[in-house]
Design a protein around this motif. Sequence first.
Motif, PDB file in Angstrom:
ATOM      1  N   SER A 139      22.337 -50.724  14.642  1.00 59.13           N
ATOM      2  CA  SER A 139      23.512 -50.668  13.765  1.00 59.13           C
ATOM      3  C   SER A 139      23.829 -52.002  13.109  1.00 59.13           C
ATOM      4  O   SER A 139      24.679 -52.061  12.215  1.00 59.13           O
ATOM      5  CB  SER A 139      24.734 -50.203  14.559  1.00 59.13           C
ATOM      6  OG  SER A 139      24.547 -48.909  15.083  1.00 59.13           O
ATOM      7  N   HIS A 242      35.140 -46.336  13.351  1.00 57.90           N
ATOM      8  CA  HIS A 242      35.237 -44.906  13.061  1.00 57.90           C
ATOM      9  C   HIS A 242      33.966 -44.150  13.426  1.00 57.90           C
ATOM     10  O   HIS A 242      33.926 -42.924  13.338  1.00 57.90           O
ATOM     11  CB  HIS A 242      35.584 -44.684  11.580  1.00 57.90           C
ATOM     12  CG  HIS A 242      34.460 -44.907  10.631  1.00 57.90           C
ATOM     13  ND1 HIS A 242      33.793 -46.096  10.540  1.00 57.90           N
ATOM     14  CD2 HIS A 242      33.875 -44.055   9.719  1.00 57.90           C
ATOM     15  CE1 HIS A 242      32.860 -46.002   9.603  1.00 57.90           C
ATOM     16  NE2 HIS A 242      32.885 -44.788   9.104  1.00 57.90           N
ATOM     17  N   ARG A 243      32.932 -44.880  13.870  1.00 53.79           N
ATOM     18  CA  ARG A 243      31.708 -44.228  14.332  1.00 53.79           C
ATOM     19  C   ARG A 243      31.229 -44.894  15.612  1.00 53.79           C
ATOM     20  O   ARG A 243      31.367 -46.100  15.783  1.00 53.79           O
ATOM     21  CB  ARG A 243      30.609 -44.323  13.272  1.00 53.79           C
ATOM     22  CG  ARG A 243      30.852 -43.495  12.027  1.00 53.79           C
ATOM     23  CD  ARG A 243      29.648 -43.541  11.120  1.00 53.79           C
ATOM     24  NE  ARG A 243      29.877 -42.806   9.887  1.00 53.79           N
ATOM     25  CZ  ARG A 243      28.988 -42.698   8.901  1.00 53.79           C
ATOM     26  NH1 ARG A 243      27.806 -43.286   9.025  1.00 53.79           N
ATOM     27  NH2 ARG A 243      29.282 -42.015   7.813  1.00 53.79           N
ATOM     28  N   ARG A 244      30.666 -44.091  16.479  1.00 52.49           N
ATOM     29  CA  ARG A 244      30.106 -44.622  17.710  1.00 52.49           C
ATOM     30  C   ARG A 244      28.802 -45.335  17.410  1.00 52.49           C
ATOM     31  O   ARG A 244      28.000 -44.892  16.575  1.00 52.49           O
ATOM     32  CB  ARG A 244      29.842 -43.487  18.704  1.00 52.49           C
ATOM     33  CG  ARG A 244      31.077 -42.712  19.104  1.00 52.49           C
ATOM     34  CD  ARG A 244      31.886 -43.409  20.156  1.00 52.49           C
ATOM     35  NE  ARG A 244      31.182 -43.506  21.421  1.00 52.49           N
ATOM     36  CZ  ARG A 244      31.693 -44.105  22.493  1.00 52.49           C
ATOM     37  NH1 ARG A 244      32.904 -44.657  22.428  1.00 52.49           N
ATOM     38  NH2 ARG A 244      31.009 -44.171  23.610  1.00 52.49           N
ATOM     39  N   THR A 302      28.113 -49.699   9.582  1.00 54.00           N
ATOM     40  CA  THR A 302      28.225 -48.294   9.997  1.00 54.00           C
ATOM     41  C   THR A 302      29.469 -48.055  10.836  1.00 54.00           C
ATOM     42  O   THR A 302      30.171 -47.053  10.678  1.00 54.00           O
ATOM     43  CB  THR A 302      26.984 -47.866  10.798  1.00 54.00           C
ATOM     44  OG1 THR A 302      25.820 -48.054   9.997  1.00 54.00           O
ATOM     45  CG2 THR A 302      27.077 -46.411  11.219  1.00 54.00           C
ATOM     46  N   ALA A 303      29.739 -48.996  11.725  1.00 48.32           N
ATOM     47  CA  ALA A 303      30.853 -48.817  12.658  1.00 48.32           C
ATOM     48  C   ALA A 303      32.175 -49.314  12.112  1.00 48.32           C
ATOM     49  O   ALA A 303      33.231 -48.737  12.399  1.00 48.32           O
ATOM     50  CB  ALA A 303      30.547 -49.543  13.960  1.00 48.32           C
TER      51      ALA A 303
END
Length: 393
Positions: A139, A242-244, A302-303
């Motif tokens: 990530s 907002h994302r793992r 991404t996160a």
Amino acid sequence: MSVRAKYDVVIAGGGILGCYVAYFLKQRNPAIDVAVIEADPTYEYASTVRASGGARRLFSCPENIAMSSFSIERIKNFSTEMAAGDSPAAIDWVEQGYLFIVSGVKAMRLLEENAHVQRSLGADIQLLDREGLKHLLPSMHVADLDGAAYSPGDGWCDPNSFLQGTRKKAGSLGVEFISDRVAGFTNTGGRIAGTILAGGATVKADSFVNAAGPWAAQVSAMAGMCLPVSPLRRFEHYFTGHRRIEPLPYVKDLNRLAFRSEGQGFSGGLVNSDEPRGFNFDVDHGYFDKVVWPALAHRFPTAFEGVKCHRTWSGLYEQCELDGNPIIGNWTGNHENFYVVAGFSGHGMMHAPAAGRGIAELIDKGRFETIDLSRMGYERVLKHAPYRERGIL
């Protein structure tokens, strides 16, 4: 508890450093009388309880690496080693590693040179190129990075449990904790003879230790010692993305962005080295959005393109303005029974066990017996001879 007129050792400051000095003094000599003077027994503003809890071997100075290795082993074994009676001392150690990311050929060369020193002292250090970084943390945005140093055996713990467990253990060994504030010193024949407390008592001792953290310069000034240690405000944030993403090690960069996994979210911040010095605990609730979030979103898009900061709190580094390294030792050539263990510049919690043991050795035997911390002494302040880390914050 009534304050006695005389102790063998009086320690100014009951944070993690003062507690570890007291603990090791009693470990070495159970008969020694030790008093710890702590102005705030609730530890509301103590640096330890407001810290991130990290402990790493990613340093360049051999002393710091050796202190980290010793301290990390103590932290890992804390639950049993520091148990008081039948009660284990939970500390919630998470061994998820440290990752120091850099850009540029010069920075990578420094990481390689530092890794050589770290490995020579027994540290497990992996040097990663850009591809290795991407493999470790898919990530992470790595296009502007040239590599990293990864120490998988490092990690973090709960700093409040660390402090409270150490204090409880020291107390179980007979250390006396006095709720008061150091207001001055008396001296006789070139030695500190007594500590004047704000409550009016004067406590005599054979040795005195300044472990007052961000307040260390004020305590030393009462003894006539100029100590280049200043309080530096820094913020810590708890936030979620907002994302793992994959579990993270403690990630640090040269711009002082530093954060790690914490439960379902993350804990960390970005220290402003130019923050005005002073005892300021005010919280700038816009700092995360203005400073921290852009750095997070760049590194882990991404996160953290969408992120929510749930809590922000402030704490103080005891910043050593000479070189960022701690001052550990006595005042050679002056009040030689006055010892200092301060100026850790954000590394006090992780180095407290080793530094506390070092001061206990000095008081007991007049020399460092395990890790030679002579280069961390006050003499370098008098000579204005900085001893800095290379390529590491």
